[in-house]
Motif scaffolding. Structure first.
Motif, PDB file in Angstrom:
ATOM      1  N   PRO A  63      59.692  -8.053 -10.796  1.00 32.91           N
ATOM      2  CA  PRO A  63      58.694  -9.114 -10.930  1.00 32.91           C
ATOM      3  C   PRO A  63      58.037  -9.060 -12.316  1.00 32.91           C
ATOM      4  O   PRO A  63      57.361  -8.091 -12.647  1.00 32.91           O
ATOM      5  CB  PRO A  63      57.692  -8.817  -9.813  1.00 32.91           C
ATOM      6  CG  PRO A  63      57.885  -7.368  -9.499  1.00 32.91           C
ATOM      7  CD  PRO A  63      59.318  -7.055  -9.810  1.00 32.91           C
ATOM      8  N   THR A  64      58.286 -10.088 -13.122  1.00 34.09           N
ATOM      9  CA  THR A  64      57.863 -10.074 -14.519  1.00 34.09           C
ATOM     10  C   THR A  64      57.207 -11.382 -14.904  1.00 34.09           C
ATOM     11  O   THR A  64      57.706 -12.461 -14.575  1.00 34.09           O
ATOM     12  CB  THR A  64      59.073  -9.820 -15.438  1.00 34.09           C
ATOM     13  OG1 THR A  64      59.711  -8.596 -15.043  1.00 34.09           O
ATOM     14  CG2 THR A  64      58.663  -9.722 -16.895  1.00 34.09           C
ATOM     15  N   LEU A  65      56.083 -11.276 -15.609  1.00 39.31           N
ATOM     16  CA  LEU A  65      55.380 -12.417 -16.172  1.00 39.31           C
ATOM     17  C   LEU A  65      55.483 -12.376 -17.685  1.00 39.31           C
ATOM     18  O   LEU A  65      55.693 -11.323 -18.281  1.00 39.31           O
ATOM     19  CB  LEU A  65      53.886 -12.380 -15.803  1.00 39.31           C
ATOM     20  CG  LEU A  65      53.520 -12.446 -14.335  1.00 39.31           C
ATOM     21  CD1 LEU A  65      52.001 -12.291 -14.169  1.00 39.31           C
ATOM     22  CD2 LEU A  65      53.996 -13.747 -13.720  1.00 39.31           C
ATOM     23  N   THR A 123      52.191  -3.905 -15.933  1.00 36.79           N
ATOM     24  CA  THR A 123      52.546  -2.926 -16.949  1.00 36.79           C
ATOM     25  C   THR A 123      53.276  -3.665 -18.064  1.00 36.79           C
ATOM     26  O   THR A 123      54.222  -4.407 -17.796  1.00 36.79           O
ATOM     27  CB  THR A 123      53.474  -1.844 -16.353  1.00 36.79           C
ATOM     28  OG1 THR A 123      52.782  -1.195 -15.285  1.00 36.79           O
ATOM     29  CG2 THR A 123      53.873  -0.827 -17.401  1.00 36.79           C
ATOM     30  N   VAL A 124      52.835  -3.465 -19.286  1.00 36.60           N
ATOM     31  CA  VAL A 124      53.472  -4.110 -20.428  1.00 36.60           C
ATOM     32  C   VAL A 124      54.841  -3.477 -20.644  1.00 36.60           C
ATOM     33  O   VAL A 124      54.964  -2.256 -20.731  1.00 36.60           O
ATOM     34  CB  VAL A 124      52.602  -3.977 -21.697  1.00 36.60           C
ATOM     35  CG1 VAL A 124      53.338  -4.507 -22.923  1.00 36.60           C
ATOM     36  CG2 VAL A 124      51.264  -4.690 -21.507  1.00 36.60           C
ATOM     37  N   THR A 125      55.882  -4.327 -20.731  1.00 32.45           N
ATOM     38  CA  THR A 125      57.243  -3.820 -20.917  1.00 32.45           C
ATOM     39  C   THR A 125      57.842  -4.190 -22.264  1.00 32.45           C
ATOM     40  O   THR A 125      58.771  -3.527 -22.721  1.00 32.45           O
ATOM     41  CB  THR A 125      58.173  -4.299 -19.791  1.00 32.45           C
ATOM     42  OG1 THR A 125      58.181  -5.738 -19.781  1.00 32.45           O
ATOM     43  CG2 THR A 125      57.714  -3.767 -18.439  1.00 32.45           C
ATOM     44  N   ALA A 126      57.340  -5.268 -22.896  1.00 36.41           N
ATOM     45  CA  ALA A 126      57.882  -5.684 -24.195  1.00 36.41           C
ATOM     46  C   ALA A 126      56.893  -6.619 -24.876  1.00 36.41           C
ATOM     47  O   ALA A 126      56.056  -7.246 -24.217  1.00 36.41           O
ATOM     48  CB  ALA A 126      59.230  -6.388 -24.027  1.00 36.41           C
ATOM     49  N   MET A 146      55.761  -9.412 -22.342  1.00 38.84           N
ATOM     50  CA  MET A 146      56.408  -9.314 -21.033  1.00 38.84           C
ATOM     51  C   MET A 146      55.665  -8.244 -20.257  1.00 38.84           C
ATOM     52  O   MET A 146      55.393  -7.154 -20.782  1.00 38.84           O
ATOM     53  CB  MET A 146      57.876  -8.925 -21.161  1.00 38.84           C
ATOM     54  CG  MET A 146      58.711  -9.920 -21.882  1.00 38.84           C
ATOM     55  SD  MET A 146      58.906 -11.413 -20.916  1.00 38.84           S
ATOM     56  CE  MET A 146      60.042 -12.287 -21.955  1.00 38.84           C
ATOM     57  N   ALA A 147      55.361  -8.555 -19.000  1.00 38.12           N
ATOM     58  CA  ALA A 147      54.573  -7.637 -18.186  1.00 38.12           C
ATOM     59  C   ALA A 147      55.126  -7.585 -16.771  1.00 38.12           C
ATOM     60  O   ALA A 147      55.255  -8.624 -16.113  1.00 38.12           O
ATOM     61  CB  ALA A 147      53.119  -8.079 -18.180  1.00 38.12           C
ATOM     62  N   ARG A 148      55.443  -6.381 -16.332  1.00 37.53           N
ATOM     63  CA  ARG A 148      55.949  -6.197 -14.963  1.00 37.53           C
ATOM     64  C   ARG A 148      54.773  -6.139 -13.996  1.00 37.53           C
ATOM     65  O   ARG A 148      53.842  -5.354 -14.174  1.00 37.53           O
ATOM     66  CB  ARG A 148      56.763  -4.913 -14.872  1.00 37.53           C
ATOM     67  CG  ARG A 148      57.384  -4.743 -13.513  1.00 37.53           C
ATOM     68  CD  ARG A 148      58.300  -3.567 -13.477  1.00 37.53           C
ATOM     69  NE  ARG A 148      58.901  -3.501 -12.158  1.00 37.53           N
ATOM     70  CZ  ARG A 148      59.890  -2.697 -11.859  1.00 37.53           C
ATOM     71  NH1 ARG A 148      60.398  -1.895 -12.774  1.00 37.53           N
ATOM     72  NH2 ARG A 148      60.387  -2.693 -10.643  1.00 37.53           N
ATOM     73  N   VAL A 149      54.828  -6.970 -12.970  1.00 36.08           N
ATOM     74  CA  VAL A 149      53.761  -7.040 -11.973  1.00 36.08           C
ATOM     75  C   VAL A 149      53.860  -5.831 -11.054  1.00 36.08           C
ATOM     76  O   VAL A 149      54.918  -5.562 -10.477  1.00 36.08           O
ATOM     77  CB  VAL A 149      53.844  -8.348 -11.159  1.00 36.08           C
ATOM     78  CG1 VAL A 149      52.763  -8.389 -10.085  1.00 36.08           C
ATOM     79  CG2 VAL A 149      53.730  -9.559 -12.089  1.00 36.08           C
ATOM     80  N   THR A 150      52.744  -5.095 -10.929  1.00 37.85           N
ATOM     81  CA  THR A 150      52.715  -3.911 -10.068  1.00 37.85           C
ATOM     82  C   THR A 150      51.874  -4.122  -8.815  1.00 37.85           C
ATOM     83  O   THR A 150      52.046  -3.416  -7.832  1.00 37.85           O
ATOM     84  CB  THR A 150      52.173  -2.693 -10.841  1.00 37.85           C
ATOM     85  OG1 THR A 150      50.866  -2.999 -11.340  1.00 37.85           O
ATOM     86  CG2 THR A 150      53.106  -2.332 -11.997  1.00 37.85           C
ATOM     87  N   LEU A 179      47.771  -4.686 -18.350  1.00 33.50           N
ATOM     88  CA  LEU A 179      46.880  -5.839 -18.415  1.00 33.50           C
ATOM     89  C   LEU A 179      46.766  -6.427 -17.023  1.00 33.50           C
ATOM     90  O   LEU A 179      47.541  -6.084 -16.130  1.00 33.50           O
ATOM     91  CB  LEU A 179      47.396  -6.889 -19.413  1.00 33.50           C
ATOM     92  CG  LEU A 179      48.783  -7.491 -19.192  1.00 33.50           C
ATOM     93  CD1 LEU A 179      48.766  -8.656 -18.206  1.00 33.50           C
ATOM     94  CD2 LEU A 179      49.352  -7.962 -20.512  1.00 33.50           C
ATOM     95  N   SER A 180      45.796  -7.311 -16.850  1.00 30.00           N
ATOM     96  CA  SER A 180      45.670  -8.074 -15.610  1.00 30.00           C
ATOM     97  C   SER A 180      45.599  -9.541 -15.948  1.00 30.00           C
ATOM     98  O   SER A 180      45.014  -9.933 -16.971  1.00 30.00           O
ATOM     99  CB  SER A 180      44.411  -7.664 -14.825  1.00 30.00           C
ATOM    100  OG  SER A 180      44.567  -6.367 -14.290  1.00 30.00           O
TER     101      SER A 180
END
Length: 175
Positions: free
Chosen positions: A49-51, A121-124, A135-139, A71-72
């Protein structure tokens, strides 16, 4: 055509594309809360799950998200226009003016302005012009109230109008 002309054309184009309003928040490593209004948000993938959010390059919010790695995304409800305007203003004391709580793995949660919050969580990160694409993976996703979103388009705020028979079908923009 001049660069200024293209900027005006792009602004006009995007004004005609109504979207939901969010405030992206992050805690700097020293615990300082940062946040900014953001309408540049989209879902990238369900697995994982990525935003994707676009934040102004050089902003303290971007720096806090990159430095902390999290981030949120606070999706604002229809009564949170003042919060959107506050976090878009650059006011240094914005977190003194709204109720918020820290997240376990993300940025501050705007508990009275958001209908739903995604901790990520920031991924890129990639700089594109004067913004950064993050890019941020939703946790974790937290729902706080019935999701009647605040909308922005045509340089005005609006919200969904509820149709008693069919649910949410239309939107009304208010000045």
């Amino acid at each position: 055509m001049s660069l200024q002309r293209y900027e005006a054309d792009l602004r006009r184009l995007m004004a005609g594309f109504p979207t939901g309003v969010s405030v992206v928040t992050a805690l700097a490593p020293d615990g300082t809360p940062w946040g900014m209004t953001c309408t540049s948000l989209c879902s990238v993938a369900l697995d994982p799950p990525t935003l994707l959010v676009c934040l102004r390059a050089g902003s303290p919010t971007l720096r806090a998200a990159l430095d902390s790695g999290s981030l949120s995304v606070n999706l604002l409800h229809q009564r949170a226009r003042s919060t959107s305007e506050l976090f878009g203003s650059g006011a240094a004391d914005r977190f003194d003016q709204v109720p918020w709580v820290p997240a376990q793995n993300g940025g501050p949660h705007l508990i009275e302005a958001a209908h739903t919050i995604a901790d990520c969580t920031v991924t890129a990160e990639q700089t594109v012009g004067d913004h950064a694409v993050v890019m941020a993976r939703v946790t974790l996703v937290t729902s706080l109230c019935r999701p009647i979103p605040l909308l922005y388009g045509m340089r005005r705020y609006g919200s969904w109008a509820e149709d008693a028979e069919n649910g949410f079908l239309s939107y009304d923009f208010i000045s």
